[in-house]
Design an enzyme around this catalytic site. Structure first.
Site, mmCIF file in Angstrom:
data_model
loop_
_atom_site.group_PDB
_atom_site.id
_atom_site.type_symbol
_atom_site.label_atom_id
_atom_site.label_comp_id
_atom_site.label_asym_id
_atom_site.label_seq_id
_atom_site.Cartn_x
_atom_site.Cartn_y
_atom_site.Cartn_z
ATOM 1 N N TYR A 1 -6.875 -10.041 -5.911
ATOM 2 C CA TYR A 1 -5.572 -10.250 -5.269
ATOM 3 C C TYR A 1 -4.698 -11.177 -6.400
ATOM 4 O O TYR A 1 -3.670 -10.470 -6.941
ATOM 5 C CB TYR A 1 -5.435 -10.681 -3.922
ATOM 6 C CG TYR A 1 -4.143 -11.339 -3.597
ATOM 7 C CD1 TYR A 1 -3.118 -10.400 -3.449
ATOM 8 C CD2 TYR A 1 -3.858 -12.606 -3.577
ATOM 9 C CE1 TYR A 1 -1.992 -10.774 -3.349
ATOM 10 C CE2 TYR A 1 -2.556 -13.037 -3.088
ATOM 11 C CZ TYR A 1 -1.710 -12.303 -2.765
ATOM 12 O OH TYR A 1 -0.159 -12.802 -2.590
ATOM 13 N N LYS B 1 -1.745 -10.157 -9.452
ATOM 14 C CA LYS B 1 -0.382 -10.818 -9.372
ATOM 15 C C LYS B 1 -0.119 -10.966 -11.230
ATOM 16 O O LYS B 1 0.922 -10.950 -11.408
ATOM 17 C CB LYS B 1 -0.322 -12.010 -8.595
ATOM 18 C CG LYS B 1 -0.138 -11.760 -7.329
ATOM 19 C CD LYS B 1 1.061 -11.108 -6.856
ATOM 20 C CE LYS B 1 1.131 -10.989 -5.338
ATOM 21 N NZ LYS B 1 2.314 -9.949 -4.806
ATOM 22 N N SER C 1 2.395 -15.434 -6.792
ATOM 23 C CA SER C 1 1.962 -16.278 -5.874
ATOM 24 C C SER C 1 1.365 -17.516 -6.771
ATOM 25 O O SER C 1 0.900 -17.509 -7.830
ATOM 26 C CB SER C 1 0.706 -15.726 -5.094
ATOM 27 O OG SER C 1 -0.230 -16.505 -4.596
HETATM 28 P P1 NAD Z 1 3.207 -8.742 4.353
HETATM 29 O O1 NAD Z 1 2.124 -8.042 4.350
HETATM 30 O O2 NAD Z 1 4.024 -9.241 5.631
HETATM 31 O O3 NAD Z 1 4.516 -7.857 3.751
HETATM 32 C C1 NAD Z 1 4.299 -7.023 2.813
HETATM 33 C C2 NAD Z 1 4.970 -5.547 3.196
HETATM 34 O O4 NAD Z 1 4.772 -4.645 2.160
HETATM 35 C C3 NAD Z 1 4.304 -5.267 4.494
HETATM 36 O O5 NAD Z 1 5.334 -4.871 5.321
HETATM 37 C C4 NAD Z 1 3.652 -3.729 4.012
HETATM 38 O O6 NAD Z 1 3.685 -2.896 5.117
HETATM 39 C C5 NAD Z 1 4.214 -3.500 2.956
HETATM 40 N N1 NAD Z 1 3.616 -2.462 2.030
HETATM 41 C C6 NAD Z 1 2.052 -2.875 1.430
HETATM 42 N N2 NAD Z 1 2.180 -2.029 0.369
HETATM 43 C C7 NAD Z 1 3.168 -1.041 0.349
HETATM 44 C C8 NAD Z 1 3.231 0.058 -0.241
HETATM 45 N N3 NAD Z 1 2.432 0.484 -1.144
HETATM 46 N N4 NAD Z 1 4.468 0.940 -0.318
HETATM 47 C C9 NAD Z 1 5.394 0.068 0.559
HETATM 48 N N5 NAD Z 1 5.390 -0.890 1.216
HETATM 49 C C10 NAD Z 1 4.204 -1.523 1.184
HETATM 50 O O7 NAD Z 1 3.313 -9.916 3.405
HETATM 51 P P2 NAD Z 1 4.380 -11.236 3.147
HETATM 52 O O8 NAD Z 1 3.421 -12.529 3.228
HETATM 53 O O9 NAD Z 1 5.649 -11.060 3.580
HETATM 54 O O10 NAD Z 1 4.241 -11.059 1.502
HETATM 55 C C11 NAD Z 1 5.198 -10.433 0.655
HETATM 56 C C12 NAD Z 1 4.807 -10.653 -0.710
HETATM 57 O O11 NAD Z 1 4.661 -11.928 -1.131
HETATM 58 C C13 NAD Z 1 3.568 -9.901 -1.138
HETATM 59 O O12 NAD Z 1 3.580 -9.437 -2.419
HETATM 60 C C14 NAD Z 1 2.704 -11.058 -1.189
HETATM 61 O O13 NAD Z 1 1.428 -11.008 -2.070
HETATM 62 C C15 NAD Z 1 3.546 -12.143 -1.725
HETATM 63 N N6 NAD Z 1 3.029 -13.633 -1.214
HETATM 64 C C16 NAD Z 1 2.721 -13.897 -0.140
HETATM 65 C C17 NAD Z 1 2.394 -15.159 0.141
HETATM 66 C C18 NAD Z 1 1.929 -15.573 1.646
HETATM 67 O O14 NAD Z 1 1.112 -16.441 1.747
HETATM 68 N N7 NAD Z 1 2.383 -14.704 2.807
HETATM 69 C C19 NAD Z 1 1.995 -15.816 -0.765
HETATM 70 C C20 NAD Z 1 2.330 -15.830 -2.067
HETATM 71 C C21 NAD Z 1 2.910 -14.436 -2.244
#
Ligand code: NAD
Ligand code: UDP
Length: 345
Positions: free
Chosen positions: A155, A159, A131
């Site tokens: 958080y 990362k 991120s």
């Molecule tokens: P999201 O919460 O929709 O997706 C994350 C998924 O991981 C969820 O479906 C959740 O149920 C699953 N999960 C969490 N912990 C788990 C575990 N221990 N075992 C199995 N499954 C697990 O979030 P997103 O927005 O799709 O983000 C996906 C990735 O991208 C994350 O790592 C997040 O940190 C990163 N990210 C997101 C953003 C954003 O703004 N959305 C920005 C930068 C990075």
């Protein structure tokens, strides 16, 4: 391109979530078979039902946790995957301040368990969701990929820690091939209006909050700060369409399947938009008015952050193609057709 018969199978952790579900659809469209591992802590299995319908191909889900080594070993023995897109993780900044151990345990601990099981199974190709939060308050914009890392919350520190672990791993064994993708602000939805972002509770992020105001689920937007040193005083971010992001993952996967070693890229458009620009663009896309009120700054927020995405162009041949209008039109199509998200089905 369709590689169905011969293509390597991809394990997608967190693939039922917002970005993961769009990436699964893009992978299936590119011909890669998939298996998703998600504990559904922040997702609905309905997302993958719809992905499979849209793709006309299976999007199998294993409900389970990346911290469960026994389950991972069984899954990897059974599925014969060649590479992993690793999305699974907790992502709420405020919650990470209140519950740091839950974040270190889930994100960092979960990733080391996953990597250990992958190494045992001989699967050494991985694309990791990092991120822009790793940069903290950047000293220059657009933010180059070699800018100093200074995360300002637990958080963001998970990362950075995972990035360092991945770097150590790649240095320890040249067979690893790892892509670290630093996303800026993912927004929007698949143009079908069938899958999209479905946050639980009150949205923390701007675009889902604005969408819920437009659809009538919330009365008004609180704009966090009108006195930043930006064009209109509101915060500026690099919003990127989730479809562009999904394409970036397929490009990164293609590279890790071909080249060993680790690399890091920014996935952003290189353009910043203010909160008020988002409000105006969403009003135009939805035909609804978005009442807002300017309130105090949100603690920990920064004035502006947008990417220098050149490393992604150089290494992956990728650049964002979709503009702010598409982001808002697609987010609105999802929100207006699914006012209660997946729970309305
Ligand atoms: P999201 O919460 O929709 O997706 C994350 C998924 O991981 C969820 O479906 C959740 O149920 C699953 N999960 C969490 N912990 C788990 C575990 N221990 N075992 C199995 N499954 C697990 O979030 P997103 O927005 O799709 O983000 C996906 C990735 O991208 C994350 O790592 C997040 O940190 C990163 N990210 C997101 C953003 C954003 O703004 N959305 C920005 C930068 C990075
Ligand atoms: N923001 C806002 N009201 C909200 C949510 C966000 O004004 O209800 C602002 C926030 O201050 C920032 C921008 O919108 O300037 C993007 O915030 P978001 O939480 O989506 O992303 P991040 O701050 O993590 O980049």
């Amino acid at each position: 391109m369709d590689r169905s018969d011969s293509a390597p199978k991809v394990l997608v952790t967190g693939g039922a979530g917002y970005i993961g579900s769009h990436a699964v659809l893009e992978l299936l469209g590119a011909g890669y078979p998939v298996v998703v591992l998600d504990n559904l802590s922040n997702a609905s299995p309905e997302s993958l039902v719809r992905v499979a319908q849209l793709a006309g191909k299976p999007a199998p889900l294993v409900v389970g946790d990346i911290r469960d080594a026994t389950l991972l070993r069984e899954l990897l023995a059974r599925e014969k995957v060649s590479a992993v897109l690793h999305f699974a993780g907790l992502k709420a900044v405020g919650e990470s301040v209140e519950q740091p151990l839950a974040y270190y345990e889930n994100n960092v601990g979960g990733t080391t368990t996953l990597l250990t099981c992958l190494a045992e199974a001989g699967v050494r190709r991985l694309v990791f969701s990092s991120s822009a939060t790793v940069y903290g308050d950047p000293s220059e914009v657009p933010v180059p990929v070699d800018a100093p890392l200074a995360p300002s919350n637990p958080y963001g520190r998970t990362k950075v820690m995972i990035e360092e672990i991945l770097g150590d791993l790649a240095r320890s064994d040249p067979r690893w091939s790892i892509a670290i993708l630093r996303y800026f602000n993912p927004v929007g939805a698949h143009p079908s209006g069938r899958i999209g972002e479905d946050p639980r509770g009150i949205p923390n992020n701007l675009m889902p909050y604005v969408s819920q105001v437009a659809v009538g689920r919330r009365a008004e937007l609180a704009v966090f700060g009108g006195d930043y040193a930006t064009t209109d005083g509101t915060g500026v971010r690099d919003y990127i369409h989730v479809l562009d992001l999904a394409r970036g993952h397929v490009a990164a996967l293609a590279r890790v399947l071909e080249h060993a070693g680790a690399f890091t890229v920014n996935l952003g458009t290189g353009r910043g938009h203010s909160v008020l620009e988002i409000v105006r663009a969403f009003e135009a896309a939805s035909g609804r008015s978005i009442p807002y009120r300017i309130v105090d700054r949100r603690p920990g927020d920064i004035a502006q952050c947008y990417a220098d995405p050149r490393s992604a162009a150089d290494l992956l041949g990728w650049e964002a193609a979709l503009d702010l209008e598409s982001m808002c039109v697609d987010a609105w199509r999802w929100q207006s057709r699914n006012p209660q998200g997946y729970s309305g089905t």
